[in-house]
Design a protein around this motif. Structure first.
Motif, mmCIF file in Angstrom:
data_model
loop_
_atom_site.group_PDB
_atom_site.id
_atom_site.type_symbol
_atom_site.label_atom_id
_atom_site.label_comp_id
_atom_site.label_asym_id
_atom_site.label_seq_id
_atom_site.Cartn_x
_atom_site.Cartn_y
_atom_site.Cartn_z
ATOM 1 N N ASP A 1 6.637 2.075 -15.118
ATOM 2 C CA ASP A 1 8.071 2.324 -15.010
ATOM 3 C C ASP A 1 8.587 2.602 -16.414
ATOM 4 O OD1 ASP A 1 10.882 2.100 -14.931
ATOM 5 O OD2 ASP A 1 10.798 0.681 -13.263
ATOM 6 N N PHE A 2 8.871 3.865 -16.704
ATOM 7 C CA PHE A 2 9.290 4.237 -18.051
ATOM 8 C C PHE A 2 10.709 3.789 -18.377
ATOM 9 C CE2 PHE A 2 5.683 7.097 -17.462
ATOM 10 C CZ PHE A 2 4.999 6.847 -18.634
ATOM 11 N N GLU A 3 11.560 3.605 -17.370
ATOM 12 C CA GLU A 3 12.911 3.116 -17.630
ATOM 13 C C GLU A 3 12.889 1.659 -18.080
ATOM 14 O OE1 GLU A 3 15.665 3.808 -14.472
ATOM 15 O OE2 GLU A 3 15.228 5.953 -14.414
ATOM 16 N N GLN A 4 12.057 0.846 -17.402
ATOM 17 C CA GLN A 4 11.984 -0.575 -17.750
ATOM 18 C C GLN A 4 10.874 -0.875 -18.753
ATOM 19 O OE1 GLN A 4 12.083 -3.198 -14.405
ATOM 20 N NE2 GLN A 4 13.656 -2.000 -13.356
ATOM 21 N N GLN A 5 10.078 0.142 -19.086
ATOM 22 C CA GLN A 5 8.995 0.007 -20.059
ATOM 23 C C GLN A 5 8.003 -1.102 -19.683
ATOM 24 O OE1 GLN A 5 8.297 1.996 -22.967
ATOM 25 N NE2 GLN A 5 9.537 3.271 -21.614
ATOM 26 N N ARG A 6 7.526 -1.037 -18.410
ATOM 27 C CA ARG A 6 6.532 -2.023 -17.978
ATOM 28 C C ARG A 6 5.696 -1.463 -16.828
ATOM 29 N NH1 ARG A 6 8.227 -5.233 -13.461
ATOM 30 N NH2 ARG A 6 10.326 -4.666 -12.836
ATOM 31 N N PRO A 7 4.508 -2.011 -16.648
ATOM 32 C CA PRO A 7 3.678 -1.582 -15.510
ATOM 33 C C PRO A 7 4.378 -1.911 -14.191
ATOM 34 C CG PRO A 7 2.391 -2.853 -17.080
ATOM 35 C CD PRO A 7 3.831 -2.988 -17.487
ATOM 36 N N ARG A 8 3.971 -1.213 -13.149
ATOM 37 C CA ARG A 8 4.539 -1.428 -11.817
ATOM 38 C C ARG A 8 3.418 -1.343 -10.787
ATOM 39 N NH1 ARG A 8 4.502 3.216 -9.064
ATOM 40 N NH2 ARG A 8 4.209 5.105 -10.248
ATOM 41 N N ARG A 9 3.714 -1.671 -9.570
ATOM 42 C CA ARG A 9 2.742 -1.543 -8.476
ATOM 43 C C ARG A 9 2.794 -0.128 -7.905
ATOM 44 N NH1 ARG A 9 0.734 -6.036 -5.684
ATOM 45 N NH2 ARG A 9 1.163 -7.960 -6.804
ATOM 46 N N LEU A 10 1.694 0.275 -7.309
ATOM 47 C CA LEU A 10 1.678 1.544 -6.587
ATOM 48 C C LEU A 10 2.580 1.436 -5.369
ATOM 49 C CD1 LEU A 10 -2.148 2.220 -6.695
ATOM 50 C CD2 LEU A 10 -0.413 3.776 -7.573
ATOM 51 N N VAL A 11 3.320 2.488 -5.083
ATOM 52 C CA VAL A 11 4.136 2.521 -3.873
ATOM 53 C C VAL A 11 3.270 3.029 -2.723
ATOM 54 C CG1 VAL A 11 6.298 2.791 -5.155
ATOM 55 C CG2 VAL A 11 5.062 4.829 -4.360
ATOM 56 N N PRO A 12 3.637 2.743 -1.474
ATOM 57 C CA PRO A 12 2.802 3.149 -0.329
ATOM 58 C C PRO A 12 2.468 4.641 -0.282
ATOM 59 C CG PRO A 12 4.458 1.584 0.386
ATOM 60 C CD PRO A 12 4.767 1.920 -1.057
ATOM 61 N N GLU A 13 3.418 5.501 -0.652
ATOM 62 C CA GLU A 13 3.160 6.950 -0.636
ATOM 63 C C GLU A 13 2.075 7.329 -1.642
ATOM 64 O OE1 GLU A 13 7.036 5.921 0.891
ATOM 65 O OE2 GLU A 13 6.300 5.659 -1.150
ATOM 66 N N GLU A 14 2.062 6.671 -2.788
ATOM 67 C CA GLU A 14 1.034 6.937 -3.791
ATOM 68 C C GLU A 14 -0.331 6.491 -3.286
ATOM 69 O OE1 GLU A 14 3.674 6.500 -7.863
ATOM 70 O OE2 GLU A 14 2.886 4.694 -6.915
ATOM 71 N N LYS A 15 -0.385 5.308 -2.674
ATOM 72 C CA LYS A 15 -1.653 4.819 -2.122
ATOM 73 C C LYS A 15 -2.181 5.769 -1.053
ATOM 74 C CE LYS A 15 -1.164 -0.099 -2.971
ATOM 75 N NZ LYS A 15 -1.162 -1.435 -2.366
ATOM 76 N N GLU A 16 -1.287 6.238 -0.203
ATOM 77 C CA GLU A 16 -1.687 7.168 0.853
ATOM 78 C C GLU A 16 -2.268 8.449 0.253
ATOM 79 O OE1 GLU A 16 0.520 9.813 4.258
ATOM 80 O OE2 GLU A 16 1.303 7.795 3.863
ATOM 81 N N PHE A 17 -1.585 8.990 -0.753
ATOM 82 C CA PHE A 17 -2.076 10.190 -1.434
ATOM 83 C C PHE A 17 -3.454 9.948 -2.045
ATOM 84 C CE2 PHE A 17 -2.357 12.193 -5.693
ATOM 85 C CZ PHE A 17 -2.575 13.497 -5.292
ATOM 86 N N LEU A 18 -3.623 8.822 -2.748
ATOM 87 C CA LEU A 18 -4.890 8.515 -3.408
ATOM 88 C C LEU A 18 -6.018 8.314 -2.399
ATOM 89 C CD1 LEU A 18 -3.535 6.108 -6.153
ATOM 90 C CD2 LEU A 18 -4.376 8.450 -6.493
#
Length: 143
Positions: free
Chosen positions: A106-123
């Motif tokens: 997350d570049f706005e908060q400058q920290r790692p984040r979890r994958l969202v469901p749409e990203e997991k589906e794509f991967l």
């Protein structure tokens, strides 16, 4: 399924002996990764950063005018990271095998984040082999 990127070789990619310089392979992997993640049909819309690269150099690649193929696929999907594996090759000759661990960010908060469901589906569309996953991952716990 695997994603294939046709990577052009450039004159500036070679060393004094006419071989593609081994650090140039990192740029090739980056080009393939960008081609894979940021396409008009399936944009990996959230940000991400590279956490780790591993590269095994198998053969020297001599500069020529023909491009090389970079095949890539996903080998691990976790709650807050995923691994892309690559082969740089042409025909049956493999020049490099590599992997990259990518962390959603997350570049706005400058920290790692979890994958969202749409990203997991794509991967998952490009997964040859999925690990057991992160124990904190809700989908892994439910399985």
């Amino acid at each position: 399924m695997r994603h294939i990127y046709r990577c052009p070789l450039r004159w500036a990619d070679m060393d004094a002996y006419g071989h593609v310089n081994n650090v140039v392979f990192l740029r090739y992997l980056e080009e393939a990764r960008i081609d894979f993640l940021f396409r008009p049909d399936k944009d990996f819309k959230q940000g991400s950063v590279v956490a780790r690269h591993e590269i095994d150099y198998k053969r020297q690649l001599v500069h020529r005018h023909a491009p090389v193929d970079i095949e890539l696929w996903v080998t691990e999907i976790r709650a807050a990271s995923f691994t892309i594996t690559y082969e740089v090759k042409d025909d049956d000759v493999v020049y490099v095998r590599a992997s990259t661990v990518i962390v959603p960010f997350d570049f706005e908060q400058q920290r790692p984040r979890r994958l969202v469901p749409e990203e997991k589906e794509f991967l998952r569309e490009y997964t040859d082999e999925v690990s057991a996953g992160d124990p904190d991952d809700e989908e892994a716990v439910a399985a």
